[in-house]
Design an enzyme around this catalytic site. Structure first.
Site, PDB file in Angstrom:
ATOM      1  N   ARG A  57       0.842  -1.197   0.000  1.00 27.94           N
ATOM      2  CA  ARG A  57       0.000   0.000   0.000  1.00 27.94           C
ATOM      3  C   ARG A  57       0.878   1.249   0.000  1.00 27.94           C
ATOM      4  NH1 ARG A  57       2.218   2.070   3.737  1.00 27.94           N
ATOM      5  NH2 ARG A  57       0.748   3.772   3.611  1.00 27.94           N
ATOM      6  N   GLY A  58       0.193   2.412  -0.193  1.00 35.31           N
ATOM      7  CA  GLY A  58       0.938   3.659  -0.368  1.00 35.31           C
ATOM      8  C   GLY A  58       1.073   3.896  -1.867  1.00 35.31           C
ATOM      9  N   ALA A  59       0.786   5.130  -2.300  1.00 33.23           N
ATOM     10  CA  ALA A  59       0.644   5.388  -3.735  1.00 33.23           C
ATOM     11  C   ALA A  59       1.862   4.968  -4.578  1.00 33.23           C
ATOM     12  CB  ALA A  59       0.307   6.865  -3.935  1.00 33.23           C
ATOM     13  N   ARG A 100      -7.005  -0.665  -7.015  1.00 36.49           N
ATOM     14  CA  ARG A 100      -7.316   0.480  -6.124  1.00 36.49           C
ATOM     15  C   ARG A 100      -7.480   1.732  -6.987  1.00 36.49           C
ATOM     16  NH1 ARG A 100      -4.247   1.345  -0.570  1.00 36.49           N
ATOM     17  NH2 ARG A 100      -6.242   2.263   0.023  1.00 36.49           N
ATOM     18  N   GLN A 211      -2.281   2.929   9.949  1.00 35.14           N
ATOM     19  CA  GLN A 211      -0.988   2.973   9.238  1.00 35.14           C
ATOM     20  C   GLN A 211       0.041   3.806  10.010  1.00 35.14           C
ATOM     21  OE1 GLN A 211      -3.949   3.267   7.794  1.00 35.14           O
ATOM     22  NE2 GLN A 211      -3.960   2.598   5.668  1.00 35.14           N
ATOM     23  N   ASP A 252      -1.894  10.746  -2.616  1.00 30.78           N
ATOM     24  CA  ASP A 252      -2.265   9.664  -3.526  1.00 30.78           C
ATOM     25  C   ASP A 252      -2.545  10.171  -4.934  1.00 30.78           C
ATOM     26  OD1 ASP A 252      -2.828   8.412  -0.771  1.00 30.78           O
ATOM     27  OD2 ASP A 252      -2.831   6.754  -2.216  1.00 30.78           O
ATOM     28  N   ASN A 262      -5.350  12.391  -0.053  1.00 28.92           N
ATOM     29  CA  ASN A 262      -4.480  11.575   0.810  1.00 28.92           C
ATOM     30  C   ASN A 262      -5.377  10.864   1.817  1.00 28.92           C
ATOM     31  OD1 ASN A 262      -1.757  10.737   1.516  1.00 28.92           O
ATOM     32  ND2 ASN A 262      -2.011  11.906   3.403  1.00 28.92           N
ATOM     33  N   LYS A 263      -4.787  10.069   2.669  1.00 29.15           N
ATOM     34  CA  LYS A 263      -5.537   9.250   3.627  1.00 29.15           C
ATOM     35  C   LYS A 263      -6.612  10.062   4.347  1.00 29.15           C
ATOM     36  CE  LYS A 263      -5.350   5.771   4.231  1.00 29.15           C
ATOM     37  NZ  LYS A 263      -6.335   4.915   3.502  1.00 29.15           N
TER      38      LYS A 263
HETATM   39  O1  MRU Z   1      -4.625   3.298   2.130  1.00 29.32           O
HETATM   40  P1  MRU Z   1      -3.151   3.521   2.070  1.00 29.32           P
HETATM   41  O2  MRU Z   1      -2.416   3.005   3.260  1.00 29.32           O
HETATM   42  O3  MRU Z   1      -2.561   3.026   0.769  1.00 29.32           O
HETATM   43  O4  MRU Z   1      -2.995   5.100   2.059  1.00 29.32           O
HETATM   44  C1  MRU Z   1      -1.707   5.639   1.903  1.00 29.32           C
HETATM   45  C2  MRU Z   1      -1.672   7.107   2.014  1.00 29.32           C
HETATM   46  O5  MRU Z   1      -2.680   7.776   2.112  1.00 29.32           O
HETATM   47  C3  MRU Z   1      -0.316   7.741   1.906  1.00 29.32           C
HETATM   48  O6  MRU Z   1      -0.241   8.904   2.668  1.00 29.32           O
HETATM   49  C4  MRU Z   1      -0.082   8.091   0.437  1.00 29.32           C
HETATM   50  O7  MRU Z   1      -0.255   6.981  -0.380  1.00 29.32           O
HETATM   51  C5  MRU Z   1       1.258   8.648   0.208  1.00 29.32           C
HETATM   52  S1  MRU Z   1       2.497   7.444   0.316  1.00 29.32           S
HETATM   53  C6  MRU Z   1       4.001   8.076  -0.006  1.00 29.32           C
END
Ligand code: MRU
Length: 359
Positions: A57-59, A100, A211, A252, A262-263
């Site tokens: 996970r994470g963009a 996703r 997270q 994201d 973002n999250k």
């Molecule tokens: O649902 P997730 O854990 O994939 O969400 C991740 C985030 O929101 C991060 O802040 C974002 O992807 C940036 S990662 C460098």
């Protein structure tokens, strides 16, 4: 857990995605911080499933994983011509892309893979070049994050308390991190100069999937960077008591006008930062900027399952039948963002002009 992370972090890079020649070895992030467990697969659908269930996970990390999934798909296809290979990969691409919806890095990486496919002449050549391109995307992401870390570190005050949200570290990228990469670079410069001062990171736990508590706290601990953990509902109090010097988060997807997805919960912190006159920074590689959309209104927001809200770690915390909504991301309007740190430049409003110069 003792000692298990020994080979996982190398020179500040978390090696959670490892290409093994013809298979992908990835860390299952759902098990952190209690277990460090890798999965090795040559099945692209296992990678799609890992992205869906947030094992990867994470963009930027899901962009890298999407590249590897596409390469795995290509190598598994029995095709006697380039056109048959391309046709079968079209379906796989759709499947990987739909795992996703919010992070644009996924489709960005797949576009790069398709361009390579279109330039290749034979099936054998395609597979070889696709694997190489997936590895390039991975290595380039680490480099971009290191560069943006170096650029952004001047924004981080030495004696300050930097608040971050979710996990925008090595685990969320090819290995170095965006927001956490900036913090890492800043902290390294401080310690190189013999100054550790009163610097610390304030980590929000990040409900519903934690997270911040599970992953960011784990990464900061591995890197020996001082931090404190708070629950999300303590943020306003923390600002009000002047305990926050700046906020830095990842992204994201960023629209051309600078609106940033973002999250879920990031927007809350941006409003608080504005109210308290504290700078609010976004750190992201240019692969997170979506030049195809004008504003945050056009960013697709992922909605996830009800159990993420009604249960904590498998334990039911709301009465059966409780109605739930679970948007996984929110959009912070660009007028709440003090700067967007990319590997090319630190961009300020008007963001459209800044992005036009660097993209
Ligand atoms: O649902 P997730 O854990 O994939 O969400 C991740 C985030 O929101 C991060 O802040 C974002 O992807 C940036 S990662 C460098």
């Amino acid at each position: 857990m003792e000692g298990v992370a020994l080979n996982l972090v190398h020179n500040g890079v978390v090696r959670h995605l490892q290409w093994q020649g013809n298979s992908l070895r990835f860390l299952d992030q759902t098990l952190l911080p209690n277990k460090v467990e890798f999965v090795e697969t040559s099945d692209y659908q296992v990678v799609c499933d890992a992205i869906r269930r947030l094992a990867i996970r994470g963009a930027p990390a899901i962009g890298v994983a999407a590249g590897y999934a596409f390469a795995l798909g290509a190598q598994s296809i029995k095709a006697d011509s380039q056109s048959v290979l391309a046709e079968k990969l079209r379906g796989m691409r759709r499947e990987i892309e739909s795992s996703r919806p919010t992070a644009v890095n996924l489709s960005w990486a797949l576009k790069r893979m398709v361009r390579i496919l279109e330039r290749s002449r034979t099936v054998q050549e395609s597979v070889k070049l696709l694997i190489r391109e997936a590895e390039n995307i991975h290595v380039e992401d680490i480099d971009m994050c290191k560069t943006l870390g170096q650029l952004g570190k001047k924004l981080i005050p030495e004696e300050g308390s930097v608040m971050t949200y979710c996990n925008a570290g090595g685990l969320a990228t090819g290995g170095y991190g965006t927001a956490l990469g900036v913090i890492h670079s800043a902290f390294s410069s401080m310690t190189d100069g013999g100054r550790t001062g009163g610097f610390k990171v304030i980590v929000n736990e990040t409900r519903p999937l934690l997270q911040g508590a599970r992953l960011t706290a784990w990464e900061l601990r591995e890197a020996d960077i001082p931090f404190i953990l708070i629950t999300d509902n303590m943020a306003a109090h923390t600002f009000a008591h002047k305990m926050v010097t700046c906020v830095i988060v990842g992204a994201d997807r960023i629209a051309l006008n600078g609106d940033t997805a973002n999250k879920i919960g990031t927007y809350n912190l941006a409003v608080l930062a504005k109210y308290h006159g504290i700078p609010f920074y976004v750190a992201a590689p240019t692969s997170t900027v979506d030049a195809g959309i004008e504003s945050g209104r056009d960013i697709p927001i992922e909605h996830r399952g009800e159990e993420e809200i009604t249960h904590i770690a498998g334990h039911q915390t709301a009465p059966p039948g409780t109605s739930v909504t679970n948007p996984a991301f929110d959009v912070t309007p660009s007028n709440l963002i003090s700067a967007i740190i990319t590997e090319k430049a630190i961009c300020e409003a008007p963001y459209r002009d800044s992005f036009e110069r660097i993209l």
